[in-house]
Write a protein that holds these residues in place. Structure first.
Motif, mmCIF file in Angstrom:
data_model
loop_
_atom_site.group_PDB
_atom_site.id
_atom_site.type_symbol
_atom_site.label_atom_id
_atom_site.label_comp_id
_atom_site.label_asym_id
_atom_site.label_seq_id
_atom_site.Cartn_x
_atom_site.Cartn_y
_atom_site.Cartn_z
ATOM 1 N N PHE A 81 4.566 1.331 8.401
ATOM 2 C CA PHE A 81 5.797 1.902 7.861
ATOM 3 C C PHE A 81 6.448 2.871 8.838
ATOM 4 O O PHE A 81 7.680 2.959 8.905
ATOM 5 N N ASN A 82 5.643 3.584 9.607
ATOM 6 C CA ASN A 82 6.221 4.459 10.632
ATOM 7 C C ASN A 82 7.024 3.650 11.646
ATOM 8 O O ASN A 82 8.103 4.070 12.083
ATOM 9 N N ILE A 83 6.497 2.480 12.025
ATOM 10 C CA ILE A 83 7.200 1.624 12.981
ATOM 11 C C ILE A 83 8.481 1.073 12.365
ATOM 12 O O ILE A 83 9.552 1.086 12.991
ATOM 13 N N LEU A 84 8.376 0.588 11.134
ATOM 14 C CA LEU A 84 9.554 0.015 10.480
ATOM 15 C C LEU A 84 10.651 1.065 10.313
ATOM 16 O O LEU A 84 11.815 0.831 10.668
ATOM 17 N N GLU A 85 10.283 2.220 9.781
ATOM 18 C CA GLU A 85 11.283 3.259 9.503
ATOM 19 C C GLU A 85 11.792 3.928 10.775
ATOM 20 O O GLU A 85 12.978 4.270 10.870
ATOM 21 N N GLY A 86 10.885 4.127 11.739
ATOM 22 C CA GLY A 86 11.248 4.918 12.908
ATOM 23 C C GLY A 86 11.853 4.137 14.053
ATOM 24 O O GLY A 86 12.525 4.718 14.915
ATOM 25 N N ASP A 87 11.629 2.810 14.089
ATOM 26 C CA ASP A 87 12.096 2.047 15.249
ATOM 27 C C ASP A 87 12.784 0.743 14.856
ATOM 28 O O ASP A 87 13.915 0.475 15.274
ATOM 29 N N VAL A 88 12.122 -0.073 14.043
ATOM 30 C CA VAL A 88 12.667 -1.397 13.734
ATOM 31 C C VAL A 88 14.024 -1.292 13.044
ATOM 32 O O VAL A 88 15.024 -1.881 13.500
ATOM 33 N N VAL A 89 14.074 -0.566 11.939
ATOM 34 C CA VAL A 89 15.323 -0.476 11.169
ATOM 35 C C VAL A 89 16.438 0.187 11.972
ATOM 36 O O VAL A 89 17.557 -0.349 12.052
ATOM 37 N N PRO A 90 16.211 1.359 12.601
ATOM 38 C CA PRO A 90 17.296 1.977 13.378
ATOM 39 C C PRO A 90 17.801 1.092 14.515
ATOM 40 O O PRO A 90 19.004 1.075 14.800
ATOM 41 N N THR A 91 16.908 0.354 15.166
ATOM 42 C CA THR A 91 17.332 -0.491 16.281
ATOM 43 C C THR A 91 18.196 -1.649 15.796
ATOM 44 O O THR A 91 19.201 -2.004 16.426
ATOM 45 N N PHE A 92 17.825 -2.238 14.660
ATOM 46 C CA PHE A 92 18.592 -3.373 14.132
ATOM 47 C C PHE A 92 20.005 -2.959 13.746
ATOM 48 O O PHE A 92 20.965 -3.724 13.934
ATOM 49 N N TYR A 93 20.165 -1.758 13.215
ATOM 50 C CA TYR A 93 21.478 -1.325 12.723
ATOM 51 C C TYR A 93 22.235 -0.459 13.729
ATOM 52 O O TYR A 93 23.184 0.231 13.366
ATOM 53 N N SER A 135 0.819 -1.216 0.000
ATOM 54 C CA SER A 135 0.000 0.000 0.000
ATOM 55 C C SER A 135 0.849 1.261 0.000
ATOM 56 O O SER A 135 0.350 2.347 -0.297
ATOM 57 N N GLN A 136 2.140 1.129 0.350
ATOM 58 C CA GLN A 136 3.062 2.274 0.362
ATOM 59 C C GLN A 136 4.281 1.918 -0.493
ATOM 60 O O GLN A 136 5.394 1.740 0.025
ATOM 61 N N PRO A 137 4.115 1.810 -1.816
ATOM 62 C CA PRO A 137 5.203 1.290 -2.659
ATOM 63 C C PRO A 137 6.465 2.149 -2.640
ATOM 64 O O PRO A 137 7.580 1.609 -2.690
ATOM 65 N N ASP A 138 6.331 3.463 -2.565
ATOM 66 C CA ASP A 138 7.523 4.320 -2.567
ATOM 67 C C ASP A 138 8.334 4.135 -1.288
ATOM 68 O O ASP A 138 9.573 4.018 -1.330
ATOM 69 N N ARG A 139 7.660 4.089 -0.160
ATOM 70 C CA ARG A 139 8.366 3.894 1.110
ATOM 71 C C ARG A 139 8.972 2.492 1.168
ATOM 72 O O ARG A 139 10.077 2.303 1.689
ATOM 73 N N LEU A 140 8.251 1.518 0.632
ATOM 74 C CA LEU A 140 8.773 0.156 0.599
ATOM 75 C C LEU A 140 10.049 0.096 -0.239
ATOM 76 O O LEU A 140 11.050 -0.510 0.173
ATOM 77 N N ARG A 141 10.029 0.739 -1.384
ATOM 78 C CA ARG A 141 11.214 0.735 -2.253
ATOM 79 C C ARG A 141 12.409 1.394 -1.570
ATOM 80 O O ARG A 141 13.547 0.932 -1.697
ATOM 81 N N ARG A 142 12.162 2.483 -0.862
ATOM 82 C CA ARG A 142 13.270 3.162 -0.189
ATOM 83 C C ARG A 142 13.940 2.245 0.828
ATOM 84 O O ARG A 142 15.169 2.239 0.961
ATOM 85 N N LEU A 163 0.096 2.952 7.027
ATOM 86 C CA LEU A 163 0.951 4.086 7.384
ATOM 87 C C LEU A 163 1.640 3.847 8.722
ATOM 88 O O LEU A 163 2.836 4.125 8.884
ATOM 89 N N ASN A 164 0.886 3.319 9.694
ATOM 90 C CA ASN A 164 1.481 3.060 11.001
ATOM 91 C C ASN A 164 2.548 1.980 10.925
ATOM 92 O O ASN A 164 3.591 2.073 11.588
#
Length: 476
Positions: A294-306, A156-163, A291-292
Motif C-alpha cells: 500500500f505504501n508503494i501504491l499510494e506513494g508512487d504508483v497512483v501519483p505517477t499515473f495521474y 489486509s488493509q481494508p480502510d486504505r483500500l477503500r480510500r 503495508l509495503n
C-alpha cells in the motif's frame, strides 16, 4: 530395489518416500529450473541427492520461462511495436528494443487507453453491470488461486483500500480473475473473500471479480490493465508468466521479487514489493508486505499515473519496461537459451558417446564401476594450507592420479563455521609415490573476516556431464 533407490529422496536407505523429482534428476544428464531464483531454491532442495557436493554444485541450471508474445499482445500494441521497434519485434535484441524510447507518447497513451476501454466494456458485458471507469488507474490480478499467491493480501488493509477505490481525484480500480484447484479449499476460500468484498455496494463499481477465468479473460486483462499485481510468498513462485504477458502490452508490474521478476526488476521498469521472507511468522510477514504494497501504491504508483495527460513519468516507465523486458521475456529467447545451454551440449555429448559403437560411453561406464569399487580406499592423509599455499597427500589405493581431482574449498564462514559462497580451486599434481599422490597450489582469500579452508578429493573423468555426478567425494 534399484528403481526404488533412484527415487529415494534422502541419503539413507531407510528414506521412506519415492520421489518422482528425485528419479527424474538422477536419470537426467541435464536438469534446469525455470528462473534464476528457482534454480537457487531447487539446488538447495535437492542438494542431498549429491552427497558431498556443495549446494552451488548441485547440477541444476536455470532457463527462465518466456511467452509467445503474439498470443497475448493486442493488435493495436502489436502494430505500434511493429512501427516503432521492428516489424519482427518478437525476438529482437536489446539494441533494437531501445528504439521504443522514440515512440510517440500520445500515440502510446492512446493505445493503452484503447486496451483499458476494451477491458471495461468486456467486464461490464460479462457482469451485466455498470462498473469500472475507462479513465481510472486499473490494476489486475489473474492467476491460479493457490494460497502462496496471496490474492487476498490487498484485503489486509481494508480502510486504505477503500480510500483508493473511492477517491474522486485519483480513482483506482481492481479487476480480479482466476480459479482454484477443485481440491484446494483454502484457495476457494480466497476467491470467496474476493467476491464478497466485490459485492459490497460502496466499492462494487471499482472492485470486480470476473468468473469463468480462461485464456480470453486473461488476454483482455493483460491488454487492458495498467498495473499487474503479483504477491506470492517468496521464494515459492517458480517463474510465473502472467506479468510477462501484461508487460508486453505496456502494463507495469508491481510484484514481490520472486520468480522471473527477481531477475528482471531494476527499480524503474515496475515496482518491487519488499519481501519479509526472513520473518518466521506468516501472519506478521503478510502484514509487513501488505503495508509495503500500500505504501508503494499510494506513494508512487497512483501519483505517477495521474501526473499529467498523458502522464510523462508513467510513459517513461512503460518505455523503459519494454526496453529492458522486451528482449528477455519472449519464448524466442527461452528457446535460444535451451538450445545453446542444454540441447546442443547434450547432442554433442550424445554424438561423442555413441560413436564407434558407443566406445566412449562403454569406457565411462566401466570407469565409473571401477572407481566406485575402489573408492573406499581413497583418503586424504595430509593437508596444509597457510600463507596462500596449499598441499595435500591423497592415498589412491589402486586408482591412478588421473582418476581423481584434488580441490581446495575455501571462503568466508558464518557464526557456525559453515562456508559461505565457497570457492573451489583444483590443485595440481606434484608427484605419485607408492599409491599416494601429492597435490599443491596457491589460493587467495575472497573476503575479509572469518575464513575457512578445506580440502577434498573427488572422482574425475573428463567425459563426465558434471563434476559431481558420481557422488564420490571425500573431505578432510
Amino acid at each position: 530395489d534399484e528403481l526404488m533407490a533412484l527415487g529415494r529422496d534422502g541419503e539413507t536407505p531407510e528414506a521412506p518416500r519415492f520421489n518422482m523429482a528425485a528419479l527424474g534428476l538422477r536419470m537426467s544428464a541435464r536438469s534446469n529450473a525455470v528462473a534464476s531464483l528457482h534454480g537457487d531454491v531447487s539446488r538447495r532442495m535437492f542438494a542431498n541427492l549429491w552427497p558431498g557436493a556443495l549446494e552451488q554444485e548441485t547440477p541444476i541450471t536455470s532457463v527462465t520461462n518466456g511467452i509467445h508474445s503474439k498470443t497475448w499482445v493486442s493488435p493495436r500494441i502489436d502494430a505500434l511495436l511493429s512501427r516503432s521497434v521492428n516489424p519482427i519485434w518478437d525476438g529482437a535484441d536489446a539494441a533494437v528494443w531501445s528504439r521504443v524510447h522514440h515512440m510517440d507518447d500520445r500515440e502510446l497513451w492512446e493505445a493503452r487507453r484503447h486496451g483499458r476501454n476494451a477491458l471495461v466494456d468486456f467486464v461490464r458485458d460479462r457482469l451485466q453491470a455498470d462498473v469500472l471507469d475507462p479513465d481510472a488507474l486499473t490494476i489486475g490480478f489473474a492467476r491460479r488461486f493457490a494460497t502462496y499467491k496471496r490474492a487476498t493480501l490487498l484485503l489486509s488493509q481494508p480502510d486504505r483500500l477503500r480510500r483508493m477505490l473511492l477517491s474522486q481525484e485519483r480513482p483506482v480500480q481492481f479487476v480480479f480473475a482466476g480459479k482454484a484447484h477443485p481440491a484446494d479449499e483454502p484457495g476457494k476460500t480466497m476467491i470467496q473473500a474476493i467476491e464478497q468484498f466485490a459485492r459490497e455496494l460502496d466499492v462494487a463499481h471499482r472492485f470486480v471479480f470476473v468468473q469463468d477465468y480462461d485464456m480470453h479473460v486473461a488476454r483482455m486483462m493483460y491488454q487492458g490493465c495498467d498495473v499487474w499485481l503479483n504477491t506470492p510468498r517468496r521464494p515459492l513462485e517458480a517463474c510465473g508468466t502472467s506479468g510477462m504477458k501484461a508487460a508486453m502490452n505496456g502494463a507495469l508490474n508491481c510484484s514481490i521479487a520472486d520468480g522471473w521478476w527477481a531477475e528482471c526488476a531494476d527499480g524503474l521498469n515496475g515496482w518491487v514489493i519488499t519481501s519479509a521472507d526472513e520473518d518466521p511468522d506468516p501472519a506478521r510477514r503478510d502484514l509487513r508486505e501488505g503495508l509495503n504494497l500500500f505504501n508503494i501504491l499510494e506513494g508512487d504508483v497512483v501519483p505517477t499515473f495521474y501526473d499529467g495527460t498523458p502522464p510523462s513519468r508513467w510513459i517513461a516507465r512503460m518505455k523503459h519496461a519494454w526496453a529492458t523486458l522486451g528482449p528477455f521475456v519472449t519464448a524466442s529467447r527461452m528457446v535460444k537459451d535451451y538450445t545453446t545451454g542444454l540441447y546442443e551440449p547434450a547432442a554433442t555429448q550424445s554424438d561423442r558417446f555413441t560413436a564407434n559403437r558407443a566406445e566412449v560411453a562403454s569406457s565411462v561406464a566401466n570407469w565409473k564401476a571401477n572407481v566406485a569399487r575402489q573408492w573406499e580406499a581413497v583418503r586424504i592423509t595430509a593437508f596444509e594450507a597457510e600463507h596462500g599455499k596449499a598441499s595435500a597427500d591423497v592415498h589412491l589405493g589402486v586408482l591412478g592420479a588421473d582418476d581423481v581431482a584434488c580441490e581446495l574449498v575455501h571462503g568466508p564462514v558464518d557464526a557456525n563455521g559453515s562456508l559461505l559462497h565457497a570457492t573451489v580451486e583444483r590443485l595440481g599434481l606434484v608427484d605419485v609415490q607408492e599409491g599416494t599422490a601429492r597435490f599443491a597450489g596457491t589460493f587467495g582469500p575472497t573476503a575479509a573476516g572469518s575464513y575457512g579452508v578445506s580440502i577434498r578429493v573427488r572422482a574425475h573423468h573428463e567425459a563426465l556431464t558434471n563434476p559431481v555426478e558420481t557422488g564420490l567425494i571425500t573431505y578432510r
